[in-house]
Design a protein around this motif. Structure first.
Motif, PDB file in Angstrom:
ATOM      1  N   ILE A  65       0.851  -1.189   0.000  1.00  0.00           N
ATOM      2  CA  ILE A  65       0.000   0.000   0.000  1.00  0.00           C
ATOM      3  C   ILE A  65       0.894   1.249   0.000  1.00  0.00           C
ATOM      4  O   ILE A  65       1.740   1.379   0.881  1.00  0.00           O
ATOM      5  N   LYS A  87      -6.197   1.862  10.429  1.00  0.00           N
ATOM      6  CA  LYS A  87      -5.058   1.004  10.133  1.00  0.00           C
ATOM      7  C   LYS A  87      -4.636   0.394  11.453  1.00  0.00           C
ATOM      8  O   LYS A  87      -4.156   1.096  12.341  1.00  0.00           O
ATOM      9  N   GLU A 139      -6.004  -8.029  10.063  1.00  0.00           N
ATOM     10  CA  GLU A 139      -4.866  -7.769  10.934  1.00  0.00           C
ATOM     11  C   GLU A 139      -5.094  -8.490  12.253  1.00  0.00           C
ATOM     12  O   GLU A 139      -6.174  -8.412  12.833  1.00  0.00           O
ATOM     13  N   LYS A 221      -9.526   4.154   1.268  1.00  0.00           N
ATOM     14  CA  LYS A 221      -9.910   3.222   0.202  1.00  0.00           C
ATOM     15  C   LYS A 221     -11.087   3.751  -0.588  1.00  0.00           C
ATOM     16  O   LYS A 221     -12.047   4.252  -0.006  1.00  0.00           O
TER      17      LYS A 221
HETATM   18  P1  ATP Z   1       3.529  -2.493   2.683  1.00  0.00           P
HETATM   19  O1  ATP Z   1       4.112  -3.811   2.318  1.00  0.00           O
HETATM   20  O2  ATP Z   1       2.087  -2.337   2.270  1.00  0.00           O
HETATM   21  O3  ATP Z   1       4.363  -1.292   2.321  1.00  0.00           O
HETATM   22  P2  ATP Z   1       4.257  -2.847   5.484  1.00  0.00           P
HETATM   23  O4  ATP Z   1       4.419  -4.287   5.645  1.00  0.00           O
HETATM   24  O5  ATP Z   1       5.424  -1.971   5.612  1.00  0.00           O
HETATM   25  O6  ATP Z   1       3.385  -2.482   4.220  1.00  0.00           O
HETATM   26  P3  ATP Z   1       2.426  -1.221   6.936  1.00  0.00           P
HETATM   27  O7  ATP Z   1       3.169   0.029   6.760  1.00  0.00           O
HETATM   28  O8  ATP Z   1       1.996  -1.573   8.306  1.00  0.00           O
HETATM   29  O9  ATP Z   1       3.144  -2.508   6.484  1.00  0.00           O
HETATM   30  O10 ATP Z   1       1.108  -1.058   6.011  1.00  0.00           O
HETATM   31  C1  ATP Z   1       0.387  -2.016   5.324  1.00  0.00           C
HETATM   32  C2  ATP Z   1      -0.278  -3.036   6.211  1.00  0.00           C
HETATM   33  O11 ATP Z   1      -1.249  -2.436   7.069  1.00  0.00           O
HETATM   34  C3  ATP Z   1      -1.104  -4.047   5.482  1.00  0.00           C
HETATM   35  O12 ATP Z   1      -0.311  -5.054   4.938  1.00  0.00           O
HETATM   36  C4  ATP Z   1      -2.025  -4.578   6.557  1.00  0.00           C
HETATM   37  O13 ATP Z   1      -1.447  -5.690   7.212  1.00  0.00           O
HETATM   38  C5  ATP Z   1      -2.103  -3.460   7.560  1.00  0.00           C
HETATM   39  N1  ATP Z   1      -3.459  -2.917   7.753  1.00  0.00           N
HETATM   40  C6  ATP Z   1      -3.999  -2.612   8.956  1.00  0.00           C
HETATM   41  N2  ATP Z   1      -5.209  -2.112   8.841  1.00  0.00           N
HETATM   42  C7  ATP Z   1      -5.499  -2.093   7.511  1.00  0.00           C
HETATM   43  C8  ATP Z   1      -6.629  -1.692   6.742  1.00  0.00           C
HETATM   44  N3  ATP Z   1      -7.721  -1.165   7.308  1.00  0.00           N
HETATM   45  N4  ATP Z   1      -6.570  -1.832   5.409  1.00  0.00           N
HETATM   46  C9  ATP Z   1      -5.481  -2.341   4.809  1.00  0.00           C
HETATM   47  N5  ATP Z   1      -4.376  -2.738   5.480  1.00  0.00           N
HETATM   48  C10 ATP Z   1      -4.386  -2.614   6.815  1.00  0.00           C
END
Ligand code: ATP
Ligand code: MG
Length: 370
Positions: A65, A87, A139, A221
């Motif tokens: 994301i 989140k 999550e 979203k």
């Molecule tokens: P990314 O691989 O997406 O860059 P990351 O592993 O560094 O992410 P984060 O920065 O925590 O992780 O952000 C993405 C993650 O947030 C998602 O993979 C998911 O597990 C978590 N998340 C928590 N709440 C939500 C939500 N409402 N919608 C989507 N993702 C969410």
């Protein structure tokens, strides 16, 4: 492998190559599976292909994301309007049904028996009976987990909050409204939705407010599933506290990226004078205090570790879990095993040898070539 090539649309030659580079692994399990340890062409990291009696069953990885640094312009650039979902700060878990069995996968594409055993108890299996091709993405939060411990008032020990429902083969998400309807219909717990927004300023205010309550931030979203994340400085400080406790085990990039995030939020909030100093002090405290505490502890001859508990149905599930940690490069030891009703509580310590060794060396007078 031919089957995998057909299912993923990646050529056999590319797959062989990925296997040699260890980007693609074959994992032995009661249902053996291929695991994409890294992204290969259009197939996301964390994608899994189970080898079942009916052939290969694909489960796509959860997409990355993008993150906004300045939310007022970031919003405008991406959306006219968007739903803001909380989140949650835990670990990403996809849950599917394969050969009639509920299976939970970590972000990186490993079956986690521990997570599966906990989630199975909380979700309505009928969902998968009706829609076997869908996966729940959510999550896991709470203290009783291995990957990221953070307690929420709504889930102190263990909670699973769904944020997406996707087709597990194509990775196409259900529309936002459709997802909300399905969660309701099957009594599945979803993440909090703060409503629909049409500008970034309101998101900034919202994120600061929930940040003050100890929450991480939001994922924006659209109805169709376009996503953007934005998080609060307060929660970034918590990450830093944690990272600087084990300062030599965390990459510089991890820390640097967070400092940059904080600067842009302070800028966008227009913080000045006392307010800016307060923000700076909170940031500085998150760095200095945990490091000083680490040094003190090691100077006293103790080891700095991260300690957590898991609750498992039996010791075997717990052992499988510790094995999984090894796959992730985590060194962990079981400190205590205790029966509690029908389950077993295991106390586990995670070790950070690099921070411990280096600090000890410095304390004994080693110099730092800088
Ligand atoms: P990314 O691989 O997406 O860059 P990351 O592993 O560094 O992410 P984060 O920065 O925590 O992780 O952000 C993405 C993650 O947030 C998602 O993979 C998911 O597990 C978590 N998340 C928590 N709440 C939500 C939500 N409402 N919608 C989507 N993702 C969410
Ligand atoms: Mg996260």
């Amino acid at each position: 492998m031919e089957d995998l090539a057909e299912k993923t649309g990646i050529s056999l030659q590319k797959l062989e190559e990925a296997k040699k580079k260890n980007k693609l692994q074959l994992i032995e399990w009661s249902i053996p599976y291929y695991r994409f340890k890294e992204k290969v062409e259009h197939i996301e990291k964390g994608t899994v292909a189970f080898i079942t009696s009916k052939g290969l069953e694909l489960v796509r990885g959860f997409p990355k994301i993008p993150r906004a640094l300045v939310i007022s312009t970031g919003f405008k650039k991406n959306f006219e309007k968007a739903f803001a979902e909380e989140k949650m700060d835990g670990y990403n878990v996809r849950t599917v049904m394969i050969e009639g069995k509920i299976i939970s996968l970590t972000r990186g594409g490993l079956v986690c028996e521990y997570t599966t055993s906990r989630i199975k108890k909380t979700i309505n299996e009928k969902f998968f009976k009706d829609y076997p091709e869908l996966m729940l993405c959510g999550e896991v939060v709470g203290m009783q987990n291995p990957y990221q411990e953070k307690s929420y008032p709504e889930a102190r020990d263990f909670g699973y909050f769904i944020f997406d429902i996707r087709n597990r083969t194509t990775n196409k998400p259900l529309k936002h409204s459709e997802k909300i309807r399905m969660l309701e219909e099957y009594g599945l717990k979803g993440v909090r939705v703060f409503g629909e927004f049409n500008n970034g300023k309101d998101i900034l205010n919202l994120v600061r407010k929930i940040g003050a309550e100890g929450r991480e931030g939001v994922v924006l979203k659209t109805e169709e599933g376009k996503m953007l994340k934005y998080t609060a400085n307060q929660s970034t400080n918590k990450d830093l506290q944690y990272a600087f406790t084990f300062y030599n085990d965390y990459g510089l990039a991890f820390m640097y990226r967070r400092l940059v995030r904080e600067a842009f939020q302070a800028y966008e909030l227009g913080l000045e004078g006392e307010e800016l100093e307060k923000e700076a002090s909170a940031l500085g405290k998150s760095i200095l205090i945990p490091m000083v505490e680490t040094i003190r502890k090691i100077a006293r001859g103790e080891e700095v570790t991260e300690d957590f508990e898991i609750e498992v149905p039996d010791e075997e599930t717990g052992m499988h879990f510790v094995e999984n940690l090894k796959h992730l490069g985590v060194i962990a030891t079981i400190r205590e095993v205790r029966k509690s009703g029908n389950s077993v509580i295991m106390k586990i310590s995670r070790h950070y040898p690099s921070t411990n060794d280096r600090t000890k060396a410095f304390l004994e007078g080693a110099s730092w070539s800088d």
